[in-house]
Write a protein that holds these residues in place. Structure first.
Motif, short mmCIF file in Angstrom:
data_model
loop_
_atom_site.label_atom_id
_atom_site.label_comp_id
_atom_site.label_asym_id
_atom_site.label_seq_id
_atom_site.Cartn_x
_atom_site.Cartn_y
_atom_site.Cartn_z
N THR A 33 0.85 -1.18 0.00
CA THR A 33 0.00 0.00 0.00
C THR A 33 0.89 1.23 0.00
OG1 THR A 33 -1.83 1.07 1.15
CG2 THR A 33 -0.14 0.10 2.53
N ALA A 34 0.32 2.37 -0.35
CA ALA A 34 1.12 3.60 -0.40
C ALA A 34 0.20 4.80 -0.29
CB ALA A 34 1.93 3.68 -1.71
N GLN A 35 0.81 5.92 0.04
CA GLN A 35 0.07 7.17 0.11
C GLN A 35 -0.71 7.38 -1.18
OE1 GLN A 35 2.63 10.77 -0.82
NE2 GLN A 35 4.25 9.41 -0.06
N THR B 80 8.01 10.50 -21.03
CA THR B 80 7.45 9.59 -20.03
C THR B 80 6.87 8.36 -20.70
OG1 THR B 80 6.92 11.41 -18.51
CG2 THR B 80 5.71 9.35 -18.21
N GLU B 81 7.44 7.21 -20.36
CA GLU B 81 6.94 5.95 -20.91
C GLU B 81 5.65 5.53 -20.24
OE1 GLU B 81 8.54 1.38 -21.74
OE2 GLU B 81 9.74 2.76 -20.54
N ARG B 82 5.61 5.59 -18.93
CA ARG B 82 4.43 5.21 -18.17
C ARG B 82 4.30 6.11 -16.94
NH1 ARG B 82 2.43 -0.10 -18.76
NH2 ARG B 82 0.95 0.46 -17.12
N ILE B 83 3.06 6.23 -16.46
CA ILE B 83 2.77 6.98 -15.24
C ILE B 83 2.20 6.00 -14.22
CG2 ILE B 83 1.40 8.84 -14.20
CD1 ILE B 83 1.30 10.12 -17.03
N SER B 84 2.77 6.01 -13.03
CA SER B 84 2.31 5.15 -11.95
C SER B 84 1.77 5.98 -10.80
CB SER B 84 3.47 4.29 -11.41
OG SER B 84 3.93 3.36 -12.35
N LEU B 85 0.91 5.40 -10.01
CA LEU B 85 0.66 5.90 -8.67
C LEU B 85 1.77 5.37 -7.77
CD1 LEU B 85 -3.21 5.53 -8.32
CD2 LEU B 85 -1.88 7.49 -9.09
N VAL B 86 1.90 5.91 -6.57
CA VAL B 86 2.98 5.45 -5.69
C VAL B 86 2.82 3.97 -5.39
CG1 VAL B 86 4.21 5.87 -3.53
CG2 VAL B 86 3.14 7.78 -4.71
N SER B 87 1.59 3.51 -5.25
CA SER B 87 1.37 2.09 -4.96
C SER B 87 1.83 1.21 -6.12
CB SER B 87 -0.11 1.85 -4.65
OG SER B 87 -0.93 2.20 -5.75
N SER B 88 1.43 1.53 -7.35
CA SER B 88 1.81 0.69 -8.48
C SER B 88 3.30 0.84 -8.81
CB SER B 88 0.95 1.01 -9.70
OG SER B 88 1.09 2.35 -10.11
N PHE B 89 3.89 1.99 -8.49
CA PHE B 89 5.33 2.16 -8.62
C PHE B 89 6.08 1.17 -7.73
CE2 PHE B 89 8.50 4.11 -5.73
CZ PHE B 89 9.63 4.08 -6.55
N LEU B 90 5.66 1.06 -6.46
CA LEU B 90 6.31 0.14 -5.54
C LEU B 90 6.13 -1.30 -6.00
CD1 LEU B 90 7.91 -0.12 -2.90
CD2 LEU B 90 5.71 -0.16 -1.67
N ALA B 91 4.95 -1.63 -6.52
CA ALA B 91 4.71 -2.97 -7.05
C ALA B 91 5.64 -3.26 -8.23
CB ALA B 91 3.25 -3.11 -7.47
N SER B 92 5.89 -2.24 -9.05
CA SER B 92 6.73 -2.41 -10.23
C SER B 92 8.15 -2.86 -9.87
CB SER B 92 6.81 -1.10 -11.02
OG SER B 92 5.53 -0.64 -11.41
N LEU B 93 8.66 -2.37 -8.75
CA LEU B 93 10.02 -2.74 -8.34
C LEU B 93 10.11 -4.24 -8.08
CD1 LEU B 93 10.82 0.23 -5.91
CD2 LEU B 93 11.28 0.06 -8.37
N VAL C 200 3.26 -11.56 -6.95
CA VAL C 200 3.09 -10.14 -6.65
C VAL C 200 1.62 -9.81 -6.88
CG1 VAL C 200 3.75 -7.77 -7.22
CG2 VAL C 200 5.46 -9.63 -7.36
N VAL C 201 0.95 -9.42 -5.80
CA VAL C 201 -0.47 -9.09 -5.83
C VAL C 201 -0.61 -7.57 -5.93
CG1 VAL C 201 -2.65 -9.22 -4.55
CG2 VAL C 201 -1.04 -11.14 -4.50
N ALA C 202 -1.58 -7.09 -6.68
CA ALA C 202 -1.76 -5.66 -6.93
C ALA C 202 -1.68 -4.85 -5.62
CB ALA C 202 -3.07 -5.40 -7.63
N PHE C 203 -0.85 -3.81 -5.63
CA PHE C 203 -0.74 -2.89 -4.51
C PHE C 203 -1.87 -1.87 -4.62
CE2 PHE C 203 4.06 -3.19 -3.33
CZ PHE C 203 4.08 -4.55 -3.59
N SER C 204 -2.22 -1.22 -3.49
CA SER C 204 -3.32 -0.25 -3.50
C SER C 204 -2.98 0.96 -2.64
CB SER C 204 -4.62 -0.91 -3.03
OG SER C 204 -5.73 -0.09 -3.34
N GLY C 205 -3.91 1.89 -2.57
CA GLY C 205 -3.73 3.09 -1.77
C GLY C 205 -3.93 2.82 -0.29
#
Length: 528
Positions: free
Chosen positions: A95-97, A190-203, A274-279
């Motif tokens: 999860t993320a802000q 910019t190739e892609r735009i993430s939210l902070v949650s999906s950014f962390l999942a991407s790592l 890896v399960v989808a991250f959320s807010g």
């Protein structure tokens, strides 16, 4: 760490000020916790409260994206020192802000897929962001873009009906629009735009992860009902915005297996999911155990309500999000700025700065307080938008003062909770038999306050031991996504074990039902 053969799950929480991790077993029991604080452990980024406030541009609040990556490097090292056996972790979520955004440089996807396990993440991803400073939820520099969003669909009410909220400067849609207009070169790169949650999942995923429905619904971009980006709003975000955002996916869905980087560097099993991250707010709903017929009430500096809804009624100053546990349901958030601080001021003025005296005076006055209602808005309130003190009798007439401090105190407490009930009903929550309240936050230790909460809502009130509900929610997401992917029929653990604190008196609805109607008339007449 865990019994032999017992699977473990990793939950992460990238909040404003820190990155946290929890390792749990399949019964949601905590095995390990670690934290990295941005201000103290990453001083080179010179954050204050986790963000950089731009003095030359008032309202701009950002965080260096690579700081979050470096925090993950530090966090993983801490887990190693704690002797976590990564090979036993079968699924990860996080999860993320909410409302923060990350802008991946062209070529970032290829970089993520070819990471060198002998080197730190932050060293390899340092140049992977077209906008190096990510806008955070604290940013408020999109006034003109917000106006354009409302005009594009016919006003704030229409926007709330489509996206779940009227437009807010911190929301991601206007932030993307601002960047595309003010920094078109960076936007093109910019190739892609993430939210902070999906950014962390991407790592962890080794490729750019999609945004989940719940976090996507806090962007002023997604149609709540179709779960797709709204075309008129998407146009405001710039060329190829749909491709840059990708399609949103169901919450708690499995995105794939963990990146080979984490397998080779840390010893994760290559089958780890890896399960989808959320807010953080959707994850808090999960971690608090809020289900249908439950209402979460956080009693803090601000009072925040979390609601599970089947048929939402969007309002201008509330938030409707997609429910992370049920794609056919919704969740709502209502925030009231005047919470504990307003209660403390009343205590100081009328109860000698003593909570014991405050409770004594509160309990000495009859429930319903002879129909008197007090509204005390020390700061400009959100729901309704009001400031100052207002006192009313049972005929809804405005009074200059009440006759005693006992009446003053009960009027203030009942006024606050009746107001919370009014807006809960407005947004679609059905108060009645079977509804239950989970109270959290500092004031949830005051049983006298909770009894008034119980009576005004006509519902029993429960509490739980203090825990990080967002992080526990993230761990639960990992468990849920894992079991769904394996198509197992199992009994999932409950995120919490609530303790019953108080129940409403039998005649509570007879007393407070008419008072809610009186308050509705007052709010409509005096504040709207």
């Amino acid at each position: 760490m865990a019994k032999d053969g017992q699977p473990c799950f990793l939950g992460l929480d990238l909040s404003t000020q820190q990155l946290k991790a929890v390792v749990v077993n399949d019964e949601l029991e905590t095995l390990h916790e670690e934290t990295v604080n941005f201000d103290t452990e990453l001083p080179e980024y010179r954050t204050n409260g986790g963000v950089n406030i731009q003095k030359m541009n008032p309202g701009q609040a950002t965080a260096r994206t690579v700081m979050w990556v470096k925090a993950l490097d530090l966090l993983m090292d801490k887990l190693i020192v704690a002797s976590v056996d990564f090979s036993k972790i079968v699924a990860i979520s996080g999860t993320a802000q909410q409302h923060g955004s990350v802008y991946w440089q062209n070529g970032a996807q290829e970089t993520l897929g070819n990471l060198d396990p002998s080197n730190f993440l932050h060293a390899q991803l340092a140049t992977s962001f077209s906008i190096p400073d990510s806008p955070t939820w604290m940013d408020s520099t999109t006034k003109s873009e917000c106006q354009a969003f409302e005009e594009a669909v016919g006003g704030p009410e229409k926007l709330a009906m489509i996206t779940g909220s009227r437009v807010y400067e911190r929301f991601t849609g206007p932030q993307i629009a601002k960047i595309s207009q003010q920094n078109p070169g960076a936007y093109r790169n910019t190739e892609r735009i993430s939210l902070v949650s999906s950014f962390l999942a991407s790592l962890f995923l080794g490729r750019i992860a999609p945004i989940d429905y719940s976090d996507a619904s806090g962007m002023n971009l997604m149609d709540l009902r179709t779960k797709k980006w709204h075309p008129d709003l998407l146009k405001l975000c710039g060329p190829n915005a749909a491709q840059k955002l990708g399609d949103p996916v169901p919450s708690c869905s499995c995105l794939g297996m963990i990146s080979s980087y984490f397998v080779e560097r840390y010893g994760f099993d290559k089958e780890c999911k890896v399960v989808a991250f959320s807010g953080d707010n959707p994850s808090s709903l999960i971690g608090m155990g809020i289900r249908n017929d439950w209402l979460g009430v956080s009693l803090g500096t601000s009072d925040t309500l979390f609601l599970w809804l089947t048929e939402p009624k969007p309002v201008l100053n509330g938030h409707i999000l997609c429910n992370p546990l049920d794609s056919n349901a919704y969740m709502a958030m209502l925030c009231f700025k005047n919470g504990s601080l307003a209660r403390e001021r009343i205590r100081n003025k009328y109860a000698e700065k003593s909570w014991d005296k405050f409770n004594e005076l509160l309990e000495s006055t009859p429930r319903g307080n002879f129909g008197y209602i007090g509204l005390y808005f020390d700061d400009l309130e959100i729901l309704p938008p009001a400031l100052g003190e207002k006192r009313y009798n049972k005929e809804c007439q405005l009074l200059s003062k009440f006759s005693s401090r006992e009446i003053e105190i009960r009027a203030a407490v009942e006024g606050q909770f009746l107001l919370r009930r009014l807006y809960s009903e407005r947004i679609g929550f059905k108060i009645g038999e079977g509804t239950k309240i989970l109270a959290t936050g500092g004031a949830s230790s005051n049983k006298s306050l909770l009894q008034v909460l119980s009576d005004t809502f006509g519902s029993p009130v429960y509490t739980q031991k203090n825990l990080n509900s967002a992080m526990i929610g993230a761990a639960y997401q990992a468990i849920l996504g894992y079991t769904r992917e394996k198509k197992e029929t199992v009994s999932l653990p409950e995120p919490l074990t609530p303790k019953l604190v108080c129940e409403p008196y039998r005649d509570s609805e007879e007393i407070y039902g008419p008072m809610v109607q009186n308050l509705k008339n007052i709010v409509t007449r005096d504040f709207e």
